[in-house]
Design an enzyme around this catalytic site. Structure first.
Site, PDB file in Angstrom:
ATOM      1  N   LYS A 142       0.822  -1.221   0.000  1.00  0.00           N
ATOM      2  CA  LYS A 142       0.000   0.000   0.000  1.00  0.00           C
ATOM      3  C   LYS A 142       0.851   1.265   0.000  1.00  0.00           C
ATOM      4  O   LYS A 142       0.512   2.250  -0.639  1.00  0.00           O
ATOM      5  CB  LYS A 142      -0.937   0.015   1.201  1.00  0.00           C
ATOM      6  CG  LYS A 142      -0.220  -0.036   2.533  1.00  0.00           C
ATOM      7  CD  LYS A 142      -1.031  -0.725   3.599  1.00  0.00           C
ATOM      8  CE  LYS A 142      -0.155  -1.072   4.787  1.00  0.00           C
ATOM      9  NZ  LYS A 142       0.063  -2.485   4.989  1.00  0.00           N
ATOM     10  N   GLY A 157      -6.777  -6.178   2.479  1.00  0.00           N
ATOM     11  CA  GLY A 157      -6.333  -7.584   2.471  1.00  0.00           C
ATOM     12  C   GLY A 157      -7.107  -8.477   1.525  1.00  0.00           C
ATOM     13  O   GLY A 157      -7.068  -8.307   0.311  1.00  0.00           O
ATOM     14  N   ILE A 197     -10.272  -8.770   0.947  1.00  0.00           N
ATOM     15  CA  ILE A 197     -11.529  -8.266   0.396  1.00  0.00           C
ATOM     16  C   ILE A 197     -11.290  -7.799  -1.041  1.00  0.00           C
ATOM     17  O   ILE A 197     -10.474  -6.913  -1.268  1.00  0.00           O
ATOM     18  CB  ILE A 197     -12.064  -7.089   1.240  1.00  0.00           C
ATOM     19  CG1 ILE A 197     -12.277  -7.530   2.691  1.00  0.00           C
ATOM     20  CG2 ILE A 197     -13.344  -6.550   0.626  1.00  0.00           C
ATOM     21  CD1 ILE A 197     -12.671  -6.390   3.620  1.00  0.00           C
ATOM     22  N   GLY A 256      -1.080 -10.681  18.552  1.00  0.00           N
ATOM     23  CA  GLY A 256      -0.443 -10.563  17.242  1.00  0.00           C
ATOM     24  C   GLY A 256      -1.188  -9.652  16.287  1.00  0.00           C
ATOM     25  O   GLY A 256      -0.872  -9.594  15.106  1.00  0.00           O
ATOM     26  N   GLU A 263       1.610  -4.472  16.198  1.00  0.00           N
ATOM     27  CA  GLU A 263       3.057  -4.633  16.251  1.00  0.00           C
ATOM     28  C   GLU A 263       3.621  -3.975  17.502  1.00  0.00           C
ATOM     29  O   GLU A 263       2.942  -3.195  18.172  1.00  0.00           O
ATOM     30  CB  GLU A 263       3.675  -4.029  14.982  1.00  0.00           C
ATOM     31  CG  GLU A 263       3.180  -4.757  13.742  1.00  0.00           C
ATOM     32  CD  GLU A 263       3.826  -4.262  12.468  1.00  0.00           C
ATOM     33  OE1 GLU A 263       5.056  -4.109  12.444  1.00  0.00           O
ATOM     34  OE2 GLU A 263       3.101  -4.037  11.489  1.00  0.00           O
ATOM     35  N   LYS A 309      -4.213   3.414   2.340  1.00  0.00           N
ATOM     36  CA  LYS A 309      -5.249   2.657   1.627  1.00  0.00           C
ATOM     37  C   LYS A 309      -6.312   3.592   1.059  1.00  0.00           C
ATOM     38  O   LYS A 309      -6.788   3.411  -0.061  1.00  0.00           O
ATOM     39  CB  LYS A 309      -5.863   1.625   2.582  1.00  0.00           C
ATOM     40  CG  LYS A 309      -4.856   0.544   2.995  1.00  0.00           C
ATOM     41  CD  LYS A 309      -5.345  -0.258   4.195  1.00  0.00           C
ATOM     42  CE  LYS A 309      -4.344  -1.338   4.573  1.00  0.00           C
ATOM     43  NZ  LYS A 309      -4.690  -1.966   5.885  1.00  0.00           N
TER      44      LYS A 309
END
Lengths: 430, 430
Positions: free
Chosen positions: B105, B134, B136, B187, B190, B205
C-alpha cells in the site's frame, strides 16, 4: 473509439434500469474503458405501451430474429425473465455468434449447463452476474479475485422482499400479513408474492451459487425449501430473547465430499454480520480456505442496481472483444467436482411447542428428546396467565437431522406431552 | 497445461501466505484455470533464517537480478513492503518485461502513478488488490463489475489493528492502553504500533481508493488523519448512549467537482452495516450512482487472506497471458478526472467538554455556537457527584468545517464557559 453494439431482449424494469445505467454513466464508461457502447435494438413485444422512459422508437423490434440475425450486434442481453422463451432466445443468440448477458436466475438455474456448453463450443461468453443478488458483484468475485479459494460454506440473504417483510415484522412487531401488505404498497412485493415468500426465488439463486462455489449441480426443486409464511411475531420475539434475528437464508455447505443445503427462515446470532442486513438489502456470506469469512452487502433488486450488474458484464465482454479475448478457457459453472448431494444435513434448530401445564411434562419431553439423540442447548419456559392450562416452551437444540427431530416431535404429540408444535426453525451456527 | 512462472520478492508473513495459498489450493486452481503456476524463485535476503515453512532451498535467491533477468519468469510478486527498495524493484521488473503483483500500500500510494505508467508503456499488467483491505476483493470489484458506476462516497474500516482495539474497548470497557496490549499479545498489533494506531496505514489505503473511485491523486500525507490514541472509554460510552459505535473510518466524498476526505475516529450509527464490523475485520462501504450502497466485509490482513488476494491477481494475469491479452487498454488508477481536493469538508461532530457547573454556562455555550453557525442536533448533560464543581457536556452538532468549530471551542475556553475540550470526533451521517 471502438463501438460495441448491443441487442436487448425485454424493456421491463431491468431493461429500463440497464438502459438508464448506460446513459447516465456513459461519460464514465467511455473514460474508463475507451469503449462506445450502444444498445441498437430492443425486443419489445408491446411497443405501444408507454414505458415512462425516453427511448427512440426506431430501436424497438418485435421479432427476435431482427436481433439474432443482425451481423452488427456483438452482445445480446436477455432481460425477459422466466425459463422460456428466454432459454431458447439465449441459445439461438449464442449459436448466431453473439455473446450473451442475462439477469435470469430461473433460466440459469434450470439451463445454465446447457447454455454454457453452447457458449463454450462457439468460443463465446455467457455472463449472469445480475441473476444472483442484483447489484452485488458476488459472481465476479468468486470466479476471479477469489478463484484460488476452495469454498466450504455460503449463507445468503438472497431475496429482498422476504428480508423487507421480516425486518418490518421485527421492527414494528407486525404480523406477517400486515408486513406483506406494507411491502406490496412500497413495491417490494408483487401482487402474487408466492415466488418470493415461499423461497423459490432464493432457491434459484442458491442453485447457481452452489454450482459456482462447489462444482455440483443441485436443481432448485431439489433444495429443501421453506418460505417465511409460517414465521410469527412470537417466533421473532422469542428469537430476540435468545439473542437472534430471523432471516430467510439460502445456505449450502461442502464437507467430506458432500454438499448439504436449504432455504429456510433461520435464527442468526445478533452479532453476526448477516444480522444487520435489513429491509430490502441482500447479502452473501462465504467462507473460503484462504480468504476465510467474507460478506458482500447491497441491493439485490431494483432497476439501477441490477442495471449496474448487467452493465458490468457487458463491459467485461466488450473489453475482451477489443483484445480478441472474449471467450472462457474453462467454464465457471461446474457440475463435475465429484461431490454428492446429501439433502439438508444436520442443523441446530429452534423449536416452539405448546405443552399442557402440569408437572412432569418437561421431564417427558426431555427424556423423549434423549431417546432420539436430540441434545438441548438452551430452553425457555415462560410464565403464562393463571387461567391458562397450557404453556409455551422454546428449545434450541444441537445439530440434528430434521427428520429425526420430526419423528421425536411426532412421538411427543402422540403421547400428549406436547399439544402442538408451533414452529421449527433452523439456527445458524456462528 | 500452460505453465506460468513466478518470481517472489520477500518471504515474510504475506510471502508465506501466498506460497501456502498456492500449494493448498493447487488442485482447485488447476481445475478452475487450466494453469500450472509455479513460484520458481524467491528473493530472500536472509536464507539462513528458519521461516517455519517447507520451501525448497534452491528457490531462494539473494540477488534481485536473478529474478528480474530470468527470461522464464512471467510475473514478479513484490511482498517486501515499504516504499523503497520495493518501488525500484517493481519498476525494474516492469522494464524487464515482467507483470507485477504487489500487496504494498505504501509504494502504490506513493508511486502508483509512475509504476502504472511504466506498466502501460511496456504493455504489461500491474495489480495490487492485496494493498487495500487484504482479502476483500474491492479493487477488482470497482474496476470490473462496478465499472459503470460513478462513485460519490467511500467509508472504510481499513485497519484491523485499530478496529480490534476499539472493539475490545467497547466490549470489555477497556482503556486504550490495555486494549493495545491485548492486541499486541494476540499478534494483531506490532511492537511499534504507530503506523496503525495513528491512522497512517489507513491513509495509504484511502489514497489508493480515492484514485480508483474518483480519479484524483490525494497523497496520504495530504489526507487529514487522526488516529485512535485519544479515544477514551468515556467517549465510547457516551457514543453508545446516543446510539453510535466508534470506528476508525477512512472516508472520502466526491461532490460538485470537489473531493473531501479524512481518516478519523468516527461515530457510526448502530444500525449501519459498518457498526457490526468488529474485531480485526475490515469493511469498505461505497455508494455508486447505479448500484447505490454496497459493502464488502472480510479479513483485511493475515497471511492467507492476503495470499488469497495476491493469488487472485496472479491468476487474473496468468489467464490473460494464455490469451495474449495481458495488458490494460486504460489504467485503473486515475489522477485526471478534473476534480479538486478540498480538505476534509463539512462533517457533523461529537463534542465532549468539561464545563463549570453553574447557572448560565449552557446559555453562553449555545449562544457562542450560534455566533459561529454551529448547529446543535443533540445535547446531553449528565448529573455528577454533588461535590464536583464541573460537569461533562456532550453535543452532537450538524455538519460544519472543523476549523470553524475549533475557533468556536477556543472562544469558549478563552471566556471560561468551557474549562476543557475533552474530545471532538466525526459523526458518520447515515
Amino acid at each position: 473509439m471502438k463501438k460495441i453494439k448491443i441487442g436487448m431482449l425485454g424493456i421491463g424494469n431491468i431493461g429500463q434500469g440497464t438502459y438508464r445505467t448506460l446513459e447516465m454513466s456513459r461519460a464514465r464508461i467511455e473514460e474508463a474503458t475507451g469503449l462506445n457502447l450502444e444498445i441498437t435494438k430492443i425486443l419489445n413485444r408491446h411497443p405501444e405501451r408507454d414505458r415512462g422512459i425516453d427511448i427512440p422508437r426506431e430501436k424497438y423490434v418485435t421479432d427476435i430474429h431482427e436481433i439474432i440475425d443482425d451481423p452488427e450486434i456483438d452482445i445480446v442481453v436477455e432481460l425477459i425473465g422466466g425459463i422460456e422463451p428466454a432459454t431458447t432466445f439465449m441459445a439461438d443468440a449464442l449459436r448466431a455468434g453473439k455473446h450473451v448477458v442475462t439477469a435470469n436466475k430461473a433460466a440459469i438455474a434450470a439451463n445454465g449447463e446447457l447454455l454454457q456448453k453452447i457458449a463454450h463450443e462457439n468460443h463465446l461468453m455467457l455472463r449472469f452476474e445480475a441473476s444472483v443478488a442484483g447489484g452485488i458483484p458476488i459472481l465476479n468475485a468468486v470466479t476471479t479475485a477469489l478463484i484460488s479459494n476452495e469454498f466450504s460454506e455460503v449463507q445468503g440473504i438472497l431475496n429482498g422482499t422476504t428480508n423487507y417483510i421480516l425486518t418490518k415484522m421485527t421492527e414494528n412487531r407486525q404480523a406477517y400479513a400486515d408486513a406483506l401488505r406494507d411491502a406490496q404498497a412500497k413495491g417490494f412485493a408483487e401482487t402474487d408474492p408466492t415466488a418470493d415468500v415461499e423461497g423459490i426465488d432464493a432457491a434459484n439463486k442458491l442453485s447457481i451459487l452452489i454450482s459456482l462455489l462447489f462444482g455440483i449441480g443441485v436443481a432448485p426443486d431439489q433444495i429443501p425449501t421453506r418460505g417465511i409464511t409460517t414465521v410469527t411475531s412470537e417466533d421473532i420475539s422469542f428469537a430476540r430473547e435468545f439473542g437472534y434475528r430471523i432471516k430467510l437464508l439460502g445456505s449450502a455447505r461442502a464437507k467430506d465430499g458432500e454438499v448439504t443445503c436449504n432455504v429456510e427462515p433461520s435464527l442468526v446470532p445478533e452479532d453476526h454480520p448477516l444480522a444487520n442486513v435489513n429491509n430490502e438489502f441482500n447479502a452473501v456470506y462465504v467462507t473460503g480456505n484462504a480468504v476465510d469469512k467474507l460478506m458482500f452487502y447491497g441491493r439485490g433488486a431494483g432497476p439501477l442496481p441490477t442495471g449496474s450488474a448487467v452493465m458490468g458484464d457487458i463491459i467485461s465482454i466488450a473489453r475482451k472483444i477489443e483484445k480478441n479475448a472474449a471467450y472462457d478457457l474453462l467454464p465457471h459453472l461446474r457440475y463435475d467436482a465429484g461431490l454428492s448431494f446429501a439433502g439438508e444435513g444436520k442443523n441446530p434448530y429452534y423449536i416452539r411447542v405448546t405443552a399442557p401445564d402440569h408437572p412432569g411434562v418437561l421431564g417427558q419431553i426431555t427424556s423423549t428428546f434423549g431417546v432420539y439423540g436430540v441434545g438441548i442447548r438452551t430452553m425457555m419456559q415462560r410464565a403464562v396467565a393463571s387461567h391458562s392450562d397450557t404453556v409455551p416452551l422454546i428449545f434450541i437444540v444441537y445439530a440434528i437431522e430434521k427428520n429425526i427431530l420430526s419423528t421425536a416431535l411426532d412421538v411427543l404429540v402422540g403421547n400428549g406431552s406436547v399439544l402442538r408444535v408451533d414452529n421449527v426453525l433452523r439456527v445458524l451456527d456462528f
